[in-house]
Design an enzyme around this catalytic site. Structure first.
Site, PDB file in Angstrom:
ATOM      1  N   GLY A  13       0.814  -1.223   0.000  1.00 62.66           N
ATOM      2  CA  GLY A  13       0.000   0.000   0.000  1.00 62.66           C
ATOM      3  C   GLY A  13       0.838   1.258   0.000  1.00 62.66           C
ATOM      4  O   GLY A  13       0.450   2.264   0.593  1.00 62.66           O
ATOM      5  N   ARG A  16       0.480   5.776  -1.821  1.00 63.92           N
ATOM      6  CA  ARG A  16       0.029   7.086  -1.331  1.00 63.92           C
ATOM      7  C   ARG A  16      -0.010   7.045   0.202  1.00 63.92           C
ATOM      8  O   ARG A  16       0.233   6.005   0.832  1.00 63.92           O
ATOM      9  CB  ARG A  16      -1.354   7.441  -1.881  1.00 63.92           C
ATOM     10  CG  ARG A  16      -2.449   6.518  -1.397  1.00 63.92           C
ATOM     11  CD  ARG A  16      -3.793   6.840  -2.017  1.00 63.92           C
ATOM     12  NE  ARG A  16      -4.889   6.274  -1.229  1.00 63.92           N
ATOM     13  CZ  ARG A  16      -6.170   6.371  -1.532  1.00 63.92           C
ATOM     14  NH1 ARG A  16      -6.535   6.985  -2.647  1.00 63.92           N
ATOM     15  NH2 ARG A  16      -7.106   5.862  -0.745  1.00 63.92           N
ATOM     16  N   ASN A  92       1.313  -2.219   5.444  1.00 63.08           N
ATOM     17  CA  ASN A  92       0.625  -0.926   5.574  1.00 63.08           C
ATOM     18  C   ASN A  92      -0.714  -0.892   4.854  1.00 63.08           C
ATOM     19  O   ASN A  92      -1.624  -0.185   5.298  1.00 63.08           O
ATOM     20  CB  ASN A  92       1.539   0.176   5.012  1.00 63.08           C
ATOM     21  CG  ASN A  92       0.786   1.464   4.768  1.00 63.08           C
ATOM     22  OD1 ASN A  92       0.519   2.227   5.681  1.00 63.08           O
ATOM     23  ND2 ASN A  92       0.398   1.703   3.506  1.00 63.08           N
ATOM     24  N   SER A 145      -3.875   0.433  14.136  1.00 64.87           N
ATOM     25  CA  SER A 145      -4.640   1.673  14.350  1.00 64.87           C
ATOM     26  C   SER A 145      -5.005   1.776  15.823  1.00 64.87           C
ATOM     27  O   SER A 145      -5.096   0.750  16.527  1.00 64.87           O
ATOM     28  CB  SER A 145      -5.928   1.651  13.516  1.00 64.87           C
ATOM     29  OG  SER A 145      -6.773   2.729  13.874  1.00 64.87           O
ATOM     30  N   TYR A 158     -13.956  -2.287  10.977  1.00 68.69           N
ATOM     31  CA  TYR A 158     -12.582  -1.747  11.025  1.00 68.69           C
ATOM     32  C   TYR A 158     -11.945  -2.017  12.382  1.00 68.69           C
ATOM     33  O   TYR A 158     -10.792  -2.455  12.457  1.00 68.69           O
ATOM     34  CB  TYR A 158     -12.627  -0.248  10.731  1.00 68.69           C
ATOM     35  CG  TYR A 158     -11.260   0.403  10.552  1.00 68.69           C
ATOM     36  CD1 TYR A 158     -10.484   0.134   9.418  1.00 68.69           C
ATOM     37  CD2 TYR A 158     -10.755   1.294  11.497  1.00 68.69           C
ATOM     38  CE1 TYR A 158      -9.239   0.732   9.238  1.00 68.69           C
ATOM     39  CE2 TYR A 158      -9.517   1.898  11.325  1.00 68.69           C
ATOM     40  CZ  TYR A 158      -8.760   1.612  10.191  1.00 68.69           C
ATOM     41  OH  TYR A 158      -7.527   2.214  10.031  1.00 68.69           O
ATOM     42  N   LYS A 162      -8.678  -4.315  12.841  1.00 67.41           N
ATOM     43  CA  LYS A 162      -7.430  -3.758  13.390  1.00 67.41           C
ATOM     44  C   LYS A 162      -7.093  -4.418  14.736  1.00 67.41           C
ATOM     45  O   LYS A 162      -5.918  -4.595  15.067  1.00 67.41           O
ATOM     46  CB  LYS A 162      -7.530  -2.236  13.528  1.00 67.41           C
ATOM     47  CG  LYS A 162      -7.518  -1.512  12.178  1.00 67.41           C
ATOM     48  CD  LYS A 162      -6.228  -1.772  11.405  1.00 67.41           C
ATOM     49  CE  LYS A 162      -6.145  -0.942  10.124  1.00 67.41           C
ATOM     50  NZ  LYS A 162      -4.932  -1.239   9.334  1.00 67.41           N
TER      51      LYS A 162
HETATM   52  N1  NAD Z   1      -5.159   7.747   7.864  1.00 67.58           N
HETATM   53  C1  NAD Z   1      -5.389   7.467   9.149  1.00 67.58           C
HETATM   54  O1  NAD Z   1      -5.868   8.332   9.936  1.00 67.58           O
HETATM   55  C2  NAD Z   1      -5.055   6.096   9.702  1.00 67.58           C
HETATM   56  C3  NAD Z   1      -5.172   5.905  11.073  1.00 67.58           C
HETATM   57  C4  NAD Z   1      -4.871   4.664  11.610  1.00 67.58           C
HETATM   58  C5  NAD Z   1      -4.450   3.642  10.796  1.00 67.58           C
HETATM   59  N2  NAD Z   1      -4.349   3.839   9.455  1.00 67.58           N
HETATM   60  C6  NAD Z   1      -3.894   2.713   8.637  1.00 67.58           C
HETATM   61  O2  NAD Z   1      -2.739   3.085   7.923  1.00 67.58           O
HETATM   62  C7  NAD Z   1      -2.675   2.369   6.701  1.00 67.58           C
HETATM   63  C8  NAD Z   1      -2.495   3.355   5.553  1.00 67.58           C
HETATM   64  O3  NAD Z   1      -3.581   4.274   5.604  1.00 67.58           O
HETATM   65  P1  NAD Z   1      -3.671   5.573   4.678  1.00 67.58           P
HETATM   66  O4  NAD Z   1      -4.407   6.581   5.445  1.00 67.58           O
HETATM   67  O5  NAD Z   1      -2.355   5.891   4.085  1.00 67.58           O
HETATM   68  O6  NAD Z   1      -4.655   4.996   3.550  1.00 67.58           O
HETATM   69  P2  NAD Z   1      -4.808   5.293   2.004  1.00 67.58           P
HETATM   70  O7  NAD Z   1      -6.173   4.873   1.649  1.00 67.58           O
HETATM   71  O8  NAD Z   1      -4.375   6.677   1.683  1.00 67.58           O
HETATM   72  O9  NAD Z   1      -3.741   4.278   1.356  1.00 67.58           O
HETATM   73  C9  NAD Z   1      -3.951   2.887   1.433  1.00 67.58           C
HETATM   74  C10 NAD Z   1      -3.127   2.213   0.348  1.00 67.58           C
HETATM   75  O10 NAD Z   1      -3.365   0.807   0.440  1.00 67.58           O
HETATM   76  C11 NAD Z   1      -3.559   0.298  -0.869  1.00 67.58           C
HETATM   77  N3  NAD Z   1      -4.386  -0.905  -0.806  1.00 67.58           N
HETATM   78  C12 NAD Z   1      -5.658  -1.019  -0.339  1.00 67.58           C
HETATM   79  N4  NAD Z   1      -6.085  -2.274  -0.494  1.00 67.58           N
HETATM   80  C13 NAD Z   1      -5.064  -2.981  -1.052  1.00 67.58           C
HETATM   81  C14 NAD Z   1      -4.898  -4.323  -1.455  1.00 67.58           C
HETATM   82  N5  NAD Z   1      -5.903  -5.220  -1.358  1.00 67.58           N
HETATM   83  N6  NAD Z   1      -3.707  -4.692  -1.985  1.00 67.58           N
HETATM   84  C15 NAD Z   1      -2.709  -3.806  -2.124  1.00 67.58           C
HETATM   85  N7  NAD Z   1      -2.808  -2.513  -1.781  1.00 67.58           N
HETATM   86  C16 NAD Z   1      -3.979  -2.098  -1.252  1.00 67.58           C
HETATM   87  C17 NAD Z   1      -4.254   1.417  -1.629  1.00 67.58           C
HETATM   88  O11 NAD Z   1      -4.097   1.266  -3.047  1.00 67.58           O
HETATM   89  C18 NAD Z   1      -3.521   2.637  -1.072  1.00 67.58           C
HETATM   90  O12 NAD Z   1      -2.346   2.912  -1.804  1.00 67.58           O
HETATM   91  C19 NAD Z   1      -3.963   1.548   6.630  1.00 67.58           C
HETATM   92  O13 NAD Z   1      -3.723   0.233   7.066  1.00 67.58           O
HETATM   93  C20 NAD Z   1      -4.884   2.269   7.592  1.00 67.58           C
HETATM   94  O14 NAD Z   1      -5.888   1.432   8.103  1.00 67.58           O
HETATM   95  C21 NAD Z   1      -4.637   5.039   8.887  1.00 67.58           C
END
Ligand code: NAD
Length: 263
Positions: A13, A16, A92, A145, A158, A162
């Site tokens: 992932g 981005r 990630n 998370s 979710y 998590k």
């Molecule tokens: N943004 C937040 O506030 C936050 C908070 C806690 C945890 N997280 C966790 O952090 C991680 C990244 O989050 P983010 O905010 O950067 O999300 P985002 O949506 O911006 O990026 C997620 C990335 O994962 C990729 N992805 C999704 N499903 C996939 C799959 N089946 N195979 C391969 N790639 C896949 C997407 O293409 C994307 O590039 C996630 O696990 C999310 O749950 C985010």
């Protein structure tokens, strides 16, 4: 102080958000980075994460992968292991969907578990298989998370997914500690990414007010902790989850922090 030269890291992932910050940070520390995402390898505009890293003088490549497909995972990780070895895995990739149990369909539940839980399992198993064969130890960092460490109203699937990632991290962390494979996790709070762009200004303000330092994280702040857990500095940390959340898990303010401090 952290030098990952000669190490190969797979970041799922990484096209981005947090994953992109993780990939560029590991590359800046000297690692070769393989970005495994279901979208990054399709970009042809010179702005993929691997393009950005390469333009900055780092070593990276993008691989198309759906982590929810175990056969794809085994094929991609086998190929990376054959060409470079795998020293670091950052799980990630994740997806978010809202809903209480009554608002969650079978399909939504399966889809959130397919990526966050099954995908983390498939990638961890594939990476550890190669780490065990190579006999040099390794690092696995799971991006969980705060929603895996306490309840978050309205996010049944979710939080459950998590939470599963969190205990999976602990379990694998102790199973492979004897082999020098450190499996740990980070629990981000609210981070500025496309995933959280769903929140409108009023919700964002409320979440800031509930966070002791009053701020959302920049993805770089999560990446900095992942870098630490990917390095030799974390060699004695096994199965641990580090919250990177501005103090949210420690204590949600019942009155605004500034007025509490000045009182
Ligand atoms: N943004 C937040 O506030 C936050 C908070 C806690 C945890 N997280 C966790 O952090 C991680 C990244 O989050 P983010 O905010 O950067 O999300 P985002 O949506 O911006 O990026 C997620 C990335 O994962 C990729 N992805 C999704 N499903 C996939 C799959 N089946 N195979 C391969 N790639 C896949 C997407 O293409 C994307 O590039 C996630 O696990 C999310 O749950 C985010």
């Amino acid at each position: 102080m952290i030098d990952l030269t000669g190490k190969t890291a797979v970041v799922t992932g990484g096209s981005r958000g947090i994953g992109r910050a993780v990939a560029t940070t590991l590359a800046a520390a000297g690692a070769r980075v393989v970005i495994a995402d279901r979208s990054d390898a399709l970009r042809t505009d010179g702005a993929s994460t691997s393009d950005v890293i390469t333009a900055a003088g780092g070593i990276a490549e993008s691989v198309l992968l759906d982590i929810a497909d175990s056969q794809q995972v085994d094929a991609v990780f086998g190929d990376v292991a054959t060409r470079f070895g795998i020293d670091i895995l950052v799980n990630n990739a994740g997806v978010l969907s809202a809903g209480t149990v009554l608002e969650t369909s079978d399909e939504a539940w399966r889809s959130i578990f397919a990526v966050n839980v099954d995908g983390t399992f498939f990638c961890t198993r594939a990476a550890i298989r190669h780490m065990v064969d190579a006999g040099k130890g390794g690092k696995v960092v799971n991006v969980a998370s705060i929603s895996g460490l306490r309840a978050n109203p309205g996010f049944a699937g979710y939080c459950a997914a998590k939470g599963a990632m969190v205990n999976f991290t602990r379990q694998v962390g102790i199973d492979y500690a004897p082999l020098g494979i450190n499996v740990n996790g980070v629990a981000p709070g609210f981070v500025e990414t496309d995933m959280t762009a769903i929140y409108d200004a009023s919700i964002r303000g409320a979440l800031e007010a509930q966070t002791p330092n009053g701020k959302w994280a920049d993805p770089q702040q999560i990446a900095d902790t992942v870098l630490f857990l990917s390095s030799q500095l974390s060699n004695h940390i096994c199965g641990e989850i580090i919250a990177v959340d501005g103090g949210w898990l420690v204590g949600t303010p019942v009155v605004p922090v500034a007025s509490a401090v000045s009182a």
